[in-house]
Design a protein around this motif. Structure first.
Motif, PDB file in Angstrom:
ATOM      1  N   ASP A  89     -28.430 -33.118 -11.386  1.00  0.00           N
ATOM      2  CA  ASP A  89     -28.027 -31.730 -11.601  1.00  0.00           C
ATOM      3  C   ASP A  89     -26.844 -31.673 -12.563  1.00  0.00           C
ATOM      4  OD1 ASP A  89     -29.765 -30.334  -9.511  1.00  0.00           O
ATOM      5  OD2 ASP A  89     -28.734 -31.839  -8.289  1.00  0.00           O
ATOM      6  N   ILE A  90     -26.659 -30.494 -13.165  1.00  0.00           N
ATOM      7  CA  ILE A  90     -25.569 -30.287 -14.116  1.00  0.00           C
ATOM      8  C   ILE A  90     -24.364 -29.706 -13.375  1.00  0.00           C
ATOM      9  CG2 ILE A  90     -24.820 -29.178 -16.238  1.00  0.00           C
ATOM     10  CD1 ILE A  90     -27.051 -31.235 -16.596  1.00  0.00           C
ATOM     11  N   VAL A  91     -23.257 -30.428 -13.401  1.00  0.00           N
ATOM     12  CA  VAL A  91     -22.014 -29.993 -12.749  1.00  0.00           C
ATOM     13  C   VAL A  91     -21.035 -29.543 -13.827  1.00  0.00           C
ATOM     14  CG1 VAL A  91     -20.057 -30.709 -11.322  1.00  0.00           C
ATOM     15  CG2 VAL A  91     -22.359 -31.590 -10.826  1.00  0.00           C
ATOM     16  N   VAL A  92     -20.493 -28.340 -13.640  1.00  0.00           N
ATOM     17  CA  VAL A  92     -19.471 -27.828 -14.557  1.00  0.00           C
ATOM     18  C   VAL A  92     -18.197 -27.573 -13.751  1.00  0.00           C
ATOM     19  CG1 VAL A  92     -18.809 -26.016 -16.174  1.00  0.00           C
ATOM     20  CG2 VAL A  92     -21.190 -26.787 -16.065  1.00  0.00           C
ATOM     21  N   VAL A  93     -17.136 -28.240 -14.138  1.00  0.00           N
ATOM     22  CA  VAL A  93     -15.839 -28.108 -13.482  1.00  0.00           C
ATOM     23  C   VAL A  93     -14.921 -27.303 -14.393  1.00  0.00           C
ATOM     24  CG1 VAL A  93     -13.829 -29.330 -12.573  1.00  0.00           C
ATOM     25  CG2 VAL A  93     -16.128 -30.338 -12.347  1.00  0.00           C
ATOM     26  N   THR A  94     -14.363 -26.229 -13.865  1.00  0.00           N
ATOM     27  CA  THR A  94     -13.364 -25.464 -14.601  1.00  0.00           C
ATOM     28  C   THR A  94     -11.981 -25.846 -14.084  1.00  0.00           C
ATOM     29  OG1 THR A  94     -14.874 -23.615 -14.940  1.00  0.00           O
ATOM     30  CG2 THR A  94     -12.523 -23.164 -15.181  1.00  0.00           C
ATOM     31  N   VAL A  95     -11.102 -26.223 -14.993  1.00  0.00           N
ATOM     32  CA  VAL A  95      -9.753 -26.651 -14.623  1.00  0.00           C
ATOM     33  C   VAL A  95      -8.860 -25.414 -14.578  1.00  0.00           C
ATOM     34  CG1 VAL A  95      -7.827 -28.170 -15.182  1.00  0.00           C
ATOM     35  CG2 VAL A  95     -10.177 -28.872 -15.744  1.00  0.00           C
ATOM     36  N   LEU A  96      -8.546 -24.964 -13.371  1.00  0.00           N
ATOM     37  CA  LEU A  96      -7.745 -23.751 -13.195  1.00  0.00           C
ATOM     38  C   LEU A  96      -6.266 -23.990 -13.439  1.00  0.00           C
ATOM     39  CD1 LEU A  96      -9.437 -22.494  -9.890  1.00  0.00           C
ATOM     40  CD2 LEU A  96     -10.044 -21.903 -12.251  1.00  0.00           C
ATOM     41  N   LEU A 102      -6.474 -33.628 -19.692  1.00  0.00           N
ATOM     42  CA  LEU A 102      -7.733 -34.368 -19.589  1.00  0.00           C
ATOM     43  C   LEU A 102      -7.816 -35.501 -20.601  1.00  0.00           C
ATOM     44  CD1 LEU A 102     -10.242 -31.411 -19.067  1.00  0.00           C
ATOM     45  CD2 LEU A 102      -9.017 -32.756 -17.339  1.00  0.00           C
ATOM     46  N   SER A 103      -6.708 -35.874 -21.183  1.00  0.00           N
ATOM     47  CA  SER A 103      -6.730 -36.909 -22.219  1.00  0.00           C
ATOM     48  C   SER A 103      -7.100 -38.276 -21.668  1.00  0.00           C
ATOM     49  CB  SER A 103      -5.372 -36.977 -22.927  1.00  0.00           C
ATOM     50  OG  SER A 103      -4.333 -37.263 -21.999  1.00  0.00           O
ATOM     51  N   ASN A 104      -6.871 -38.503 -20.374  1.00  0.00           N
ATOM     52  CA  ASN A 104      -7.227 -39.786 -19.752  1.00  0.00           C
ATOM     53  C   ASN A 104      -8.315 -39.617 -18.692  1.00  0.00           C
ATOM     54  OD1 ASN A 104      -5.267 -41.434 -21.138  1.00  0.00           O
ATOM     55  ND2 ASN A 104      -3.696 -40.437 -19.889  1.00  0.00           N
ATOM     56  N   LEU A 105      -9.126 -38.564 -18.817  1.00  0.00           N
ATOM     57  CA  LEU A 105     -10.127 -38.262 -17.799  1.00  0.00           C
ATOM     58  C   LEU A 105     -11.158 -39.383 -17.663  1.00  0.00           C
ATOM     59  CD1 LEU A 105     -11.388 -36.072 -15.865  1.00  0.00           C
ATOM     60  CD2 LEU A 105     -12.833 -35.448 -17.821  1.00  0.00           C
ATOM     61  N   VAL A 106     -11.463 -39.724 -16.409  1.00  0.00           N
ATOM     62  CA  VAL A 106     -12.512 -40.687 -16.098  1.00  0.00           C
ATOM     63  C   VAL A 106     -13.318 -40.132 -14.924  1.00  0.00           C
ATOM     64  CG1 VAL A 106     -13.069 -43.023 -15.328  1.00  0.00           C
ATOM     65  CG2 VAL A 106     -11.122 -42.651 -16.850  1.00  0.00           C
ATOM     66  N   ILE A 107     -14.644 -40.227 -15.006  1.00  0.00           N
ATOM     67  CA  ILE A 107     -15.491 -39.962 -13.849  1.00  0.00           C
ATOM     68  C   ILE A 107     -15.687 -41.302 -13.137  1.00  0.00           C
ATOM     69  CG2 ILE A 107     -17.661 -39.019 -12.990  1.00  0.00           C
ATOM     70  CD1 ILE A 107     -15.985 -36.961 -14.465  1.00  0.00           C
ATOM     71  N   ILE A 114     -21.052 -42.408 -16.138  1.00  0.00           N
ATOM     72  CA  ILE A 114     -21.121 -40.955 -16.369  1.00  0.00           C
ATOM     73  C   ILE A 114     -20.084 -40.562 -17.421  1.00  0.00           C
ATOM     74  CG2 ILE A 114     -20.824 -38.686 -15.330  1.00  0.00           C
ATOM     75  CD1 ILE A 114     -21.815 -39.884 -12.696  1.00  0.00           C
ATOM     76  N   THR A 115     -20.546 -39.989 -18.515  1.00  0.00           N
ATOM     77  CA  THR A 115     -19.662 -39.561 -19.597  1.00  0.00           C
ATOM     78  C   THR A 115     -19.552 -38.042 -19.591  1.00  0.00           C
ATOM     79  OG1 THR A 115     -20.306 -41.459 -20.942  1.00  0.00           O
ATOM     80  CG2 THR A 115     -19.257 -39.607 -22.076  1.00  0.00           C
ATOM     81  N   PRO A 116     -18.385 -37.503 -19.358  1.00  0.00           N
ATOM     82  CA  PRO A 116     -18.248 -36.039 -19.299  1.00  0.00           C
ATOM     83  C   PRO A 116     -18.079 -35.438 -20.693  1.00  0.00           C
ATOM     84  CG  PRO A 116     -16.143 -37.064 -18.831  1.00  0.00           C
ATOM     85  CD  PRO A 116     -17.126 -38.200 -19.036  1.00  0.00           C
ATOM     86  N   LYS A 117     -18.427 -34.170 -20.787  1.00  0.00           N
ATOM     87  CA  LYS A 117     -18.151 -33.393 -21.990  1.00  0.00           C
ATOM     88  C   LYS A 117     -17.009 -32.445 -21.679  1.00  0.00           C
ATOM     89  CE  LYS A 117     -20.129 -29.972 -25.155  1.00  0.00           C
ATOM     90  NZ  LYS A 117     -21.314 -29.130 -25.470  1.00  0.00           N
ATOM     91  N   ILE A 118     -15.968 -32.498 -22.477  1.00  0.00           N
ATOM     92  CA  ILE A 118     -14.786 -31.661 -22.265  1.00  0.00           C
ATOM     93  C   ILE A 118     -14.776 -30.537 -23.303  1.00  0.00           C
ATOM     94  CG2 ILE A 118     -12.265 -31.599 -22.245  1.00  0.00           C
ATOM     95  CD1 ILE A 118     -12.333 -34.565 -21.446  1.00  0.00           C
ATOM     96  N   ASP A 119     -14.582 -29.326 -22.825  1.00  0.00           N
ATOM     97  CA  ASP A 119     -14.518 -28.166 -23.719  1.00  0.00           C
ATOM     98  C   ASP A 119     -13.173 -27.472 -23.498  1.00  0.00           C
ATOM     99  OD1 ASP A 119     -14.770 -25.881 -25.208  1.00  0.00           O
ATOM    100  OD2 ASP A 119     -16.717 -25.303 -24.392  1.00  0.00           O
ATOM    101  N   SER A 120     -12.355 -27.447 -24.522  1.00  0.00           N
ATOM    102  CA  SER A 120     -11.029 -26.813 -24.438  1.00  0.00           C
ATOM    103  C   SER A 120     -10.944 -25.563 -25.287  1.00  0.00           C
ATOM    104  CB  SER A 120      -9.953 -27.816 -24.893  1.00  0.00           C
ATOM    105  OG  SER A 120      -9.988 -29.002 -24.119  1.00  0.00           O
ATOM    106  N   SER A 121     -12.098 -25.026 -25.683  1.00  0.00           N
ATOM    107  CA  SER A 121     -12.104 -23.898 -26.607  1.00  0.00           C
ATOM    108  C   SER A 121     -11.894 -22.559 -25.919  1.00  0.00           C
ATOM    109  CB  SER A 121     -13.427 -23.867 -27.385  1.00  0.00           C
ATOM    110  OG  SER A 121     -14.528 -23.701 -26.500  1.00  0.00           O
ATOM    111  N   GLY A 122     -12.145 -22.487 -24.620  1.00  0.00           N
ATOM    112  CA  GLY A 122     -12.021 -21.221 -23.905  1.00  0.00           C
ATOM    113  C   GLY A 122     -10.654 -21.055 -23.273  1.00  0.00           C
ATOM    114  N   GLY A 123     -10.585 -20.143 -22.286  1.00  0.00           N
ATOM    115  CA  GLY A 123      -9.317 -19.903 -21.606  1.00  0.00           C
ATOM    116  C   GLY A 123      -8.881 -21.077 -20.756  1.00  0.00           C
ATOM    117  N   HIS A 124      -9.828 -21.670 -20.007  1.00  0.00           N
ATOM    118  CA  HIS A 124      -9.567 -22.869 -19.218  1.00  0.00           C
ATOM    119  C   HIS A 124     -10.428 -24.007 -19.741  1.00  0.00           C
ATOM    120  CE1 HIS A 124      -7.060 -20.974 -16.216  1.00  0.00           C
ATOM    121  NE2 HIS A 124      -7.990 -20.077 -15.913  1.00  0.00           N
ATOM    122  N   GLN A 125      -9.930 -25.210 -19.600  1.00  0.00           N
ATOM    123  CA  GLN A 125     -10.720 -26.377 -19.944  1.00  0.00           C
ATOM    124  C   GLN A 125     -11.901 -26.511 -18.974  1.00  0.00           C
ATOM    125  OE1 GLN A 125      -7.942 -29.885 -21.280  1.00  0.00           O
ATOM    126  NE2 GLN A 125      -6.988 -28.882 -19.524  1.00  0.00           N
TER     127      GLN A 125
END
Length: 533
Positions: A89-96, A102-107, A114-125
């Motif tokens: 399944d696709i899990v999306v985590v919003t960092v409140l 998230l520069s050192n993020l590891v799953i 597991i390689t995560p995709k990080i999106d910092s373009s919106g209000g929250h990462q």
């Protein structure tokens, strides 16, 4: 009644049944069932993260973690879960919490790839990744540099939905989704307690002494945010025991999580557990035989998994612990040992045939990662202990060194006394320590035939290398037969007992100067390279 009408009625009844079933459990679409917190839930929501699975929101609980124990900085630990019938399944985590980097993020564990995709373009990462069914992972932002305070982590559990869940009946008690229950539940022979996903038991579970064929199942939570002062699961002298799927959260100080004692034929599967209070072990197997612990995920403030004998609740003399397998588990320890065999064990008993296999250690900050013997090891024999296919990732052995996190002289220990600043050694890797006399016990203690096979260890880039110890206290307290085969530290093999990573503590002169590594009482230690299949 015409056949078409009968078919229509059957379809309506089935649809209503499915609707109410799903509504009781949570929101269900596309093979995924997510859960809200139950009414009057004592566990608060996470202030740091929110989570969706295939677009559905699932509640994120918040507890705490305290690497190093009382007196060290406390941090949040979030967790969430869902049931699935999908392959992944696709899990999306919003960092409140915008202060989390998230520069050192590891799953974790890294072995899952597991390689995560990080999106910092919106209000929250946001963090997006695919999670296979049955996997349990830690979304770990880590910390930016040596001795910096850790960022809050998030555990995500992709529970495989039960194909045939227990149904309420004379011998089955069901704690329903959407409800918080308070108090204790006791099982008699032949009984099952089923805690549905979305349910919370604020309390603990016991069984009649000597009960047989008993089970705790479900994907709900056993919590102790409100004081209960009792082991969360405690079975004594029972046989044919199954513990499957539940979460243990926020255990109380000076109590343990899951404690089978003097039991035989025990299976502990898919248990998840968190704690941050003093002396709160995860799974303690006390005087049991024929035990399998598999697919568990623990972050604990004391030992994660301990194999021991104790007369605290058991028969006297204590029963032997034997034929125990711990397999396919993920462990994070903040304030004691990840895996330990033989501590707090009385005399006149033995521990034999214990295997830890295919374990991912994703956190090790204090005491030992793998230890045989040690604390309160009274005179007895430990034989045939194997640690195999263990992956220890990103160790930072001195993270909890009190030179960096000094006690403030105001914090209280578990006896209510003020703590004082003192040197703290941090975390060790291997320990085979037969030192009963050092701890004030007279008599003969022996540790025989310990194997470390296919052990890979990595450290943080800035970390001091972890030390290991082999201790035979005197001619009556000996270690005989220790094998290190294909054990590596940052891809460098362990090849000799005289190497810099196995030996005496460098700080002994300031802590316990009489405690030394007694090589004359440690015999038949061998090292070899090459993967063992």
């Amino acid at each position: 009644m015409k056949m078409a009408q009968r078919i229509l009625i059957v379809i309506i009844v089935l649809s209503m049944t499915l609707y109410f079933n799903f509504t009781a459990q949570g929101e269900t679409t596309s093979g995924v069932t997510t859960f809200e917190a139950p009414a009057e839930c004592p566990i608060p929501p996470s202030p740091d993260y929110s989570v969706t699975v295939n677009g559905q929101t699932t509640f994120v609980y918040n507890t705490s973690a305290m690497p190093g124990g009382s007196g060290y900085p406390a941090i949040n630990q979030a967790y969430c879960y869902y049931d699935t019938t999908d392959a992944a399944d696709i899990v999306v985590v919003t960092v409140l919490n915008d202060s989390i980097s998230l520069s050192n993020l590891v799953i974790r564990p890294r072995s899952y790839g597991i390689t995560p995709k990080i999106d910092s373009s919106g209000g929250h990462q946001t963090i997006t990744f695919t999670l296979p069914a049955g996997k349990k992972v830690m979304v770990d932002p880590g910390y930016p540099s040596a001795h910096a305070i850790m960022y809050p982590a998030l555990a995500v559990f992709a529970n495989v939905q039960y194909a045939s869940p227990p149904v309420a009946g004379p011998n089955v008690t069901v704690l329903s989704s959407g409800t918080t229950y308070t108090g204790s539940y006791n099982l008699s022979s032949g009984q099952t307690l089923y805690i549905q996903g979305g349910a919370v038991l604020e309390g603990y579970v016991t069984a009649d002494v000597g009960a047989h064929d008993i089970s705790i199942m479900g994907h709900g939570i056993i919590d102790q945010s409100v004081a209960q002062n009792h082991q969360q699961i405690m079975f004594r002298q029972c046989r044919n025991v199954t513990i499957d799927g539940v979460i243990l959260s926020d255990g109380r100080e000076l109590v343990w999580g899951c404690v089978p004692t003097d039991c035989t034929d025990v299976t502990i599967n898919d248990l998840k557990a968190f704690s941050f209070r003093h002396c709160n072990d995860g799974i303690d197997v006390c005087g049991c035989s024929n035990v399998t612990i598999k697919d568990c995920f623990l972050r604990r403030s004391d030992d994660c998994i301990a194999i021991k004998g104790t007369t605290r609740w058991t028969k006297d003399p204590a029963q032997d612990s034997k034929n125990i397998l711990v397999q396919n588990c993920v462990l994070w320890n903040d304030d004691a040992d990840d895996m330990i065999v033989g501590e707090e064990s009385p005399g006149n008993m033995s521990i034999d045939d214990v295997t830890f296999d295919n374990i991912d250690v994703i956190g090790a900050y204090f005491s030992y990662v793998m230890c045989v013997g040690g604390q309160d090891m009274k005179p007895h024999e430990i034989s045939n202990v194997t640690f195999s296919n263990i992956r220890v990732e990103d160790m930072d052995p001195t993270y909890c060194d009190s030179a960096y996190w000094p006690y403030d002289n105001e914090s209280l220990d578990h006896k209510g006394n003020k703590r004082t600043a003192s040197p703290t050694p941090g975390c060790h890797l291997f320990g085979v320590n037969c030192d009963a006399k050092f701890r004030g016990y007279d008599g003969i203690a022996q540790i025989n035939n310990v194997k470390f096979i296919n052990i890979s260890v990595t450290t943080k880039p800035w970390a001091q290398m972890p030390y290991s110890t082999l201790v035979g206290q005197d001619p009556q307290n000996t270690v005989n037969g220790v094998i290190f085969q294909n054990c590596t530290l940052n891809e460098i093999p362990y090849t000799s007992i005289s190497g810099p990573m196995i030996g005496s503590y460098p700080w002994l002169n300031t802590i316990v100067p009489w405690f030394t590594v007694s090589s004359e009482n440690v015999t038949n230690v061998t090292f070899s390279a090459g993967t063992v299949k």
